[in-house]
Scaffold this motif. Structure first.
Motif, PDB file in Angstrom:
ATOM      1  N   PHE A   1      11.363  15.096   7.983  1.00  0.00           N
ATOM      2  CA  PHE A   1      11.173  13.762   8.557  1.00  0.00           C
ATOM      3  C   PHE A   1      12.337  12.854   8.157  1.00  0.00           C
ATOM      4  CE2 PHE A   1       9.563   9.383   8.404  1.00  0.00           C
ATOM      5  CZ  PHE A   1       9.110   9.241   9.715  1.00  0.00           C
ATOM      6  N   ASP A   2      13.022  12.288   9.132  1.00  0.00           N
ATOM      7  CA  ASP A   2      14.169  11.416   8.876  1.00  0.00           C
ATOM      8  C   ASP A   2      13.689   9.979   8.785  1.00  0.00           C
ATOM      9  OD1 ASP A   2      16.577  10.105   8.709  1.00  0.00           O
ATOM     10  OD2 ASP A   2      17.143  10.425  10.813  1.00  0.00           O
ATOM     11  N   GLU A   3      13.516   9.491   7.554  1.00  0.00           N
ATOM     12  CA  GLU A   3      13.004   8.139   7.375  1.00  0.00           C
ATOM     13  C   GLU A   3      13.979   7.090   7.892  1.00  0.00           C
ATOM     14  OE1 GLU A   3      10.648   5.541   3.990  1.00  0.00           O
ATOM     15  OE2 GLU A   3      12.399   6.693   3.375  1.00  0.00           O
ATOM     16  N   ASN A   4      15.266   7.404   7.899  1.00  0.00           N
ATOM     17  CA  ASN A   4      16.246   6.393   8.305  1.00  0.00           C
ATOM     18  C   ASN A   4      16.222   6.109   9.804  1.00  0.00           C
ATOM     19  OD1 ASN A   4      18.181   4.454   7.696  1.00  0.00           O
ATOM     20  ND2 ASN A   4      19.885   5.845   8.115  1.00  0.00           N
ATOM     21  N   GLN A   5      15.388   6.827  10.540  1.00  0.00           N
ATOM     22  CA  GLN A   5      15.183   6.444  11.942  1.00  0.00           C
ATOM     23  C   GLN A   5      14.303   5.198  12.028  1.00  0.00           C
ATOM     24  OE1 GLN A   5      12.420   8.959  14.295  1.00  0.00           O
ATOM     25  NE2 GLN A   5      11.835   9.905  12.349  1.00  0.00           N
ATOM     26  N   ILE A   6      13.583   4.892  10.922  1.00  0.00           N
ATOM     27  CA  ILE A   6      12.652   3.761  10.935  1.00  0.00           C
ATOM     28  C   ILE A   6      13.406   2.465  10.673  1.00  0.00           C
ATOM     29  CG2 ILE A   6      10.632   2.729   9.823  1.00  0.00           C
ATOM     30  CD1 ILE A   6       9.634   5.503   9.182  1.00  0.00           C
TER      31      ILE A   6
ATOM     32  N   LEU B   1       0.589   8.910  -8.583  1.00  0.00           N
ATOM     33  CA  LEU B   1       0.830   9.228  -7.174  1.00  0.00           C
ATOM     34  C   LEU B   1       1.988   8.426  -6.588  1.00  0.00           C
ATOM     35  CD1 LEU B   1      -2.892   9.307  -5.955  1.00  0.00           C
ATOM     36  CD2 LEU B   1      -1.407  11.274  -6.421  1.00  0.00           C
ATOM     37  N   SER B   2       2.514   7.480  -7.347  1.00  0.00           N
ATOM     38  CA  SER B   2       3.568   6.584  -6.848  1.00  0.00           C
ATOM     39  C   SER B   2       4.920   7.287  -6.783  1.00  0.00           C
ATOM     40  CB  SER B   2       3.692   5.355  -7.750  1.00  0.00           C
ATOM     41  OG  SER B   2       2.469   4.667  -7.846  1.00  0.00           O
ATOM     42  N   THR B   3       5.742   6.802  -5.864  1.00  0.00           N
ATOM     43  CA  THR B   3       7.124   7.253  -5.765  1.00  0.00           C
ATOM     44  C   THR B   3       8.031   6.056  -5.991  1.00  0.00           C
ATOM     45  OG1 THR B   3       6.492   8.904  -4.110  1.00  0.00           O
ATOM     46  CG2 THR B   3       8.838   8.376  -4.300  1.00  0.00           C
ATOM     47  N   PRO B   4       8.699   5.954  -7.151  1.00  0.00           N
ATOM     48  CA  PRO B   4       9.608   4.827  -7.386  1.00  0.00           C
ATOM     49  C   PRO B   4      10.693   4.775  -6.321  1.00  0.00           C
ATOM     50  CG  PRO B   4       9.188   6.019  -9.419  1.00  0.00           C
ATOM     51  CD  PRO B   4       8.619   6.851  -8.314  1.00  0.00           C
ATOM     52  N   ALA B   5      10.901   3.580  -5.745  1.00  0.00           N
ATOM     53  CA  ALA B   5      11.829   3.459  -4.628  1.00  0.00           C
ATOM     54  C   ALA B   5      12.433   2.056  -4.567  1.00  0.00           C
ATOM     55  CB  ALA B   5      11.111   3.776  -3.309  1.00  0.00           C
TER      56      ALA B   5
ATOM     57  N   VAL C   1       0.857  -1.184   0.000  1.00  0.00           N
ATOM     58  CA  VAL C   1       0.000   0.000   0.000  1.00  0.00           C
ATOM     59  C   VAL C   1       0.892   1.233   0.000  1.00  0.00           C
ATOM     60  CG1 VAL C   1      -1.795   1.277   1.223  1.00  0.00           C
ATOM     61  CG2 VAL C   1      -1.797  -1.231   1.288  1.00  0.00           C
ATOM     62  N   GLN C   2       0.680   2.141  -0.955  1.00  0.00           N
ATOM     63  CA  GLN C   2       1.488   3.358  -1.038  1.00  0.00           C
ATOM     64  C   GLN C   2       0.762   4.529  -0.383  1.00  0.00           C
ATOM     65  OE1 GLN C   2       2.116   4.208  -5.203  1.00  0.00           O
ATOM     66  NE2 GLN C   2      -0.060   4.369  -5.647  1.00  0.00           N
ATOM     67  N   PRO C   3       1.482   5.574   0.007  1.00  0.00           N
ATOM     68  CA  PRO C   3       0.838   6.748   0.614  1.00  0.00           C
ATOM     69  C   PRO C   3       0.155   7.636  -0.420  1.00  0.00           C
ATOM     70  CG  PRO C   3       3.220   7.068   0.484  1.00  0.00           C
ATOM     71  CD  PRO C   3       2.948   5.670   0.006  1.00  0.00           C
ATOM     72  N   HIS C   4      -0.658   8.582   0.067  1.00  0.00           N
ATOM     73  CA  HIS C   4      -1.291   9.629  -0.754  1.00  0.00           C
ATOM     74  C   HIS C   4      -2.258   9.067  -1.797  1.00  0.00           C
ATOM     75  CE1 HIS C   4       1.771  11.909   1.203  1.00  0.00           C
ATOM     76  NE2 HIS C   4       2.750  11.527   0.406  1.00  0.00           N
ATOM     77  N   ASP C   5      -2.794   7.875  -1.577  1.00  0.00           N
ATOM     78  CA  ASP C   5      -3.613   7.219  -2.593  1.00  0.00           C
ATOM     79  C   ASP C   5      -4.689   6.403  -1.885  1.00  0.00           C
ATOM     80  OD1 ASP C   5      -4.655   5.946  -4.787  1.00  0.00           O
ATOM     81  OD2 ASP C   5      -2.815   4.923  -5.369  1.00  0.00           O
TER      82      ASP C   5
ATOM     83  N   TYR D   1      15.143   6.755  -3.057  1.00  0.00           N
ATOM     84  CA  TYR D   1      14.126   7.299  -3.958  1.00  0.00           C
ATOM     85  C   TYR D   1      14.757   7.648  -5.299  1.00  0.00           C
ATOM     86  CZ  TYR D   1      11.172   7.315   0.119  1.00  0.00           C
ATOM     87  OH  TYR D   1      10.448   6.904   1.208  1.00  0.00           O
ATOM     88  N   LEU D   2      14.142   7.173  -6.373  1.00  0.00           N
ATOM     89  CA  LEU D   2      14.677   7.400  -7.716  1.00  0.00           C
ATOM     90  C   LEU D   2      14.286   8.760  -8.258  1.00  0.00           C
ATOM     91  CD1 LEU D   2      14.099   3.884  -9.324  1.00  0.00           C
ATOM     92  CD2 LEU D   2      16.046   4.721  -8.001  1.00  0.00           C
ATOM     93  N   ASP D   3      13.321   9.385  -7.605  1.00  0.00           N
ATOM     94  CA  ASP D   3      12.860  10.701  -8.043  1.00  0.00           C
ATOM     95  C   ASP D   3      12.602  11.544  -6.802  1.00  0.00           C
ATOM     96  OD1 ASP D   3      11.918  12.811  -9.500  1.00  0.00           O
ATOM     97  OD2 ASP D   3      10.075  11.849 -10.193  1.00  0.00           O
ATOM     98  N   LYS D   4      11.377  11.938  -6.635  1.00  0.00           N
ATOM     99  CA  LYS D   4      11.006  12.749  -5.482  1.00  0.00           C
ATOM    100  C   LYS D   4      10.846  11.868  -4.241  1.00  0.00           C
ATOM    101  CE  LYS D   4       6.051  12.325  -6.485  1.00  0.00           C
ATOM    102  NZ  LYS D   4       6.166  11.260  -7.484  1.00  0.00           N
ATOM    103  N   SER D   5      10.765  12.504  -3.071  1.00  0.00           N
ATOM    104  CA  SER D   5      10.439  11.788  -1.838  1.00  0.00           C
ATOM    105  C   SER D   5       8.996  12.117  -1.451  1.00  0.00           C
ATOM    106  CB  SER D   5      11.374  12.224  -0.706  1.00  0.00           C
ATOM    107  OG  SER D   5      10.877  11.774   0.543  1.00  0.00           O
ATOM    108  N   PRO D   6       8.234  11.140  -0.967  1.00  0.00           N
ATOM    109  CA  PRO D   6       6.857  11.408  -0.568  1.00  0.00           C
ATOM    110  C   PRO D   6       6.744  11.871   0.886  1.00  0.00           C
ATOM    111  CG  PRO D   6       7.293   9.080  -0.351  1.00  0.00           C
ATOM    112  CD  PRO D   6       8.581   9.710  -0.839  1.00  0.00           C
ATOM    113  N   LEU D   7       7.865  12.046   1.550  1.00  0.00           N
ATOM    114  CA  LEU D   7       7.859  12.280   2.990  1.00  0.00           C
ATOM    115  C   LEU D   7       7.790  13.762   3.337  1.00  0.00           C
ATOM    116  CD1 LEU D   7      10.615   9.671   3.807  1.00  0.00           C
ATOM    117  CD2 LEU D   7       8.167   9.422   4.224  1.00  0.00           C
ATOM    118  N   PRO D   8       7.195  14.095   4.474  1.00  0.00           N
ATOM    119  CA  PRO D   8       7.150  15.502   4.904  1.00  0.00           C
ATOM    120  C   PRO D   8       8.561  16.051   5.110  1.00  0.00           C
ATOM    121  CG  PRO D   8       5.753  14.100   6.293  1.00  0.00           C
ATOM    122  CD  PRO D   8       6.554  13.187   5.439  1.00  0.00           C
TER     123      PRO D   8
END
Length: 434
Positions: free
Chosen positions: A284-289, A213-217, A200-204, A274-281
């Motif tokens: 926000f440091d995603e690498n903490q996850i 709406l997808s972010t290639p990753a 499941v992807q975000p924003h959709d 991320y191959l293009d844009k990031s979907p994150l606010p």
């Protein structure tokens, strides 16, 4: 000259030390005497005997689910029944050689999906695919490999489906991935950004189809699954050219996973490239996850050393403590921000955004056993065993406070627990024999 009393005492001590059970033998005795393991194993096998659909509430047969209970299914179901179900996947392979997620009989296609998949080779069925994910081809290849290991039926590889053998079709699936889901820059597979292994992807609102709406990753889960599939493929053929192709690809993918996705300093996998844009606010440091599920599959793919496995397991246990969730089936920690995903998953510790899934936690248990960390495995499987008994079922996932959710008889959960219990029991029996 030593006295006869000293000599006798020394001999007695030696005899006592020889007969005293080792810590491993004591643990083995505890495992073999644990009736809850036998109870859950029996319950799991009864669920798997009910068919190959994903579970109660699911009419569909999914490759990613079937991959996690096929070994138990081989022990509990008729081989010809399983073979037919596997071959139907290949009959529904698409003209561009991609593999579908799963299938149902046409009268059972009752949910809203505006992208159905059809094939003249399977006229009675309709297929579906969550295209944000890149594990379908890898899952089916693993199914075939596990089926062959369990049944010895290598003839399935030469079975012709619409003019091509199963082995040829699997090679074509690899070529599809390299053509359609491969990043030349990183030398790795990509999909859309999802939460760890999720689909499941975000924003959709629908969230399962690759779209505008997808972010290639790139993530570790898709690539680890591919590595495991490439290992199975090398077992399946005597053709040296194919073996060389698959071995070289395996070496390349494994090297690039370590190069680009493993964070040496934090001793964890980064969530995404991320191959293009990031979907994150912003900020926000995603690498903490920390991704629990993808890490477990990475261990299965041979990407971590024994010392690294010990470290990541301790991190998982600590994440469970910090989150307050029930087990290492915890999908990820900490969760994504509220509202990033839509629907119920927008909340922390819901579904794939931090829900607790035995489906993946059980696979981590299997890897702990496989790498000799049996005491940790036995300790960490206990919450999963206890909640099956308490709830009298194999729930799809658990929320905060251990609240059961989703399918009540989820075959993926049943399958991974049955296999883990079998591995524990096999280990224990070997200790008893020493």
């Amino acid at each position: 000259m030593k006295s006869k009393y000293f000599i006798a005492g020394t001999l007695g001590a030696l005899l006592l030390s020889c007969s005293a059970p080792t810590p491993e033998q004591q643990l083995a005795k505890q495992i073999l005497a644990d009736n809850t393991l036998h109870q859950v194993d029996s319950m799991a096998r009864a669920v798997v005997r009910q068919g190959l659909n994903a579970g109660s509430g699911y009419s569909q047969i999914w490759a990613r689910d079937m991959n996690t209970f096929i070994e138990v299914a081989c022990e509990e179901n008729d081989t010809q029944y399983l073979r037919h179900a596997i071959l139907l996947f290949f009959a529904l392979q698409q003209p561009n050689d991609e593999m579908i997620d799963g299938y149902v009989l046409k009268p059972d296609f009752t949910w809203n999906d505006n992208v159905p998949y059809y094939s003249d080779a399977a006229p009675e069925h309709v297929a579906f695919k969550n295209t944000v994910e890149t594990d379908q081809e890898s899952s089916l290849i693993q199914i075939v490999g596990k089926y062959i290991r369990k049944t010895g039926d290598r003839s399935i590889l030469q079975e012709e489906v619409a003019g091509r053998t199963v082995l040829e079709r699997m090679d074509d699936m690899v070529d599809y991935l390299m053509r359609e889901r491969y990043s030349e820059k990183y030398g790795l597979l990509y999909g859309a950004m999802t939460a760890d292994w999720g689909d499941v992807q975000p924003h959709d609102d629908f969230g399962c189809d690759m779209n505008e709406l997808s972010t290639p990753a790139i993530d570790v889960y898709d690539n680890a699954m591919f590595l495991i599939a490439l290992d199975y493929l090398q077992e399946m053929t005597e053709d040296e050219a194919l073996r060389t192709k698959w071995k070289g690809l395996h070496e390349q993918i494994a090297q690039n996973v370590r190069k680009y996705l493993w964070d040496e300093e934090r001793q964890k996998f980064i969530p995404h490239i991320y191959l293009d844009k990031s979907p994150l606010p912003e900020g926000f440091d995603e690498n903490q996850i920390y991704y629990h599920g993808g890490t477990a599959i990475a261990i299965e793919a041979g990407l971590l050393s024994k010392e690294e496995i010990e470290i990541v397991n301790k991190q998982m246990v600590e994440n469970v403590r910090l989150s307050g969730m029930p087990s290492i089936g915890l999908t990820l920690y900490p969760t994504y921000p509220e509202g990033l995903f839509r629907g119920g998953m927008s909340k922390p510790y819901m579904y794939q955004n931090g829900g607790d899934w035995t489906w993946f936690g059980g696979r981590m248990i299997q890897q702990l056993i496989a790498h000799g960390m049996v005491e940790e495995a036995y300790t960490e499987i206990r919450p999963m065993i206890d909640r099956v008994i308490q709830n009298q079922g194999f729930y799809e996932w658990y929320g905060m406070g251990g609240v059961p959710s989703g399918s009540g008889h989820f075959k993926g959960s049943a399958g991974v627990l049955a296999k883990a219990i079998e591995m524990l029991t096999d280990w224990a029996n070997k200790q008893e024999e020493k």
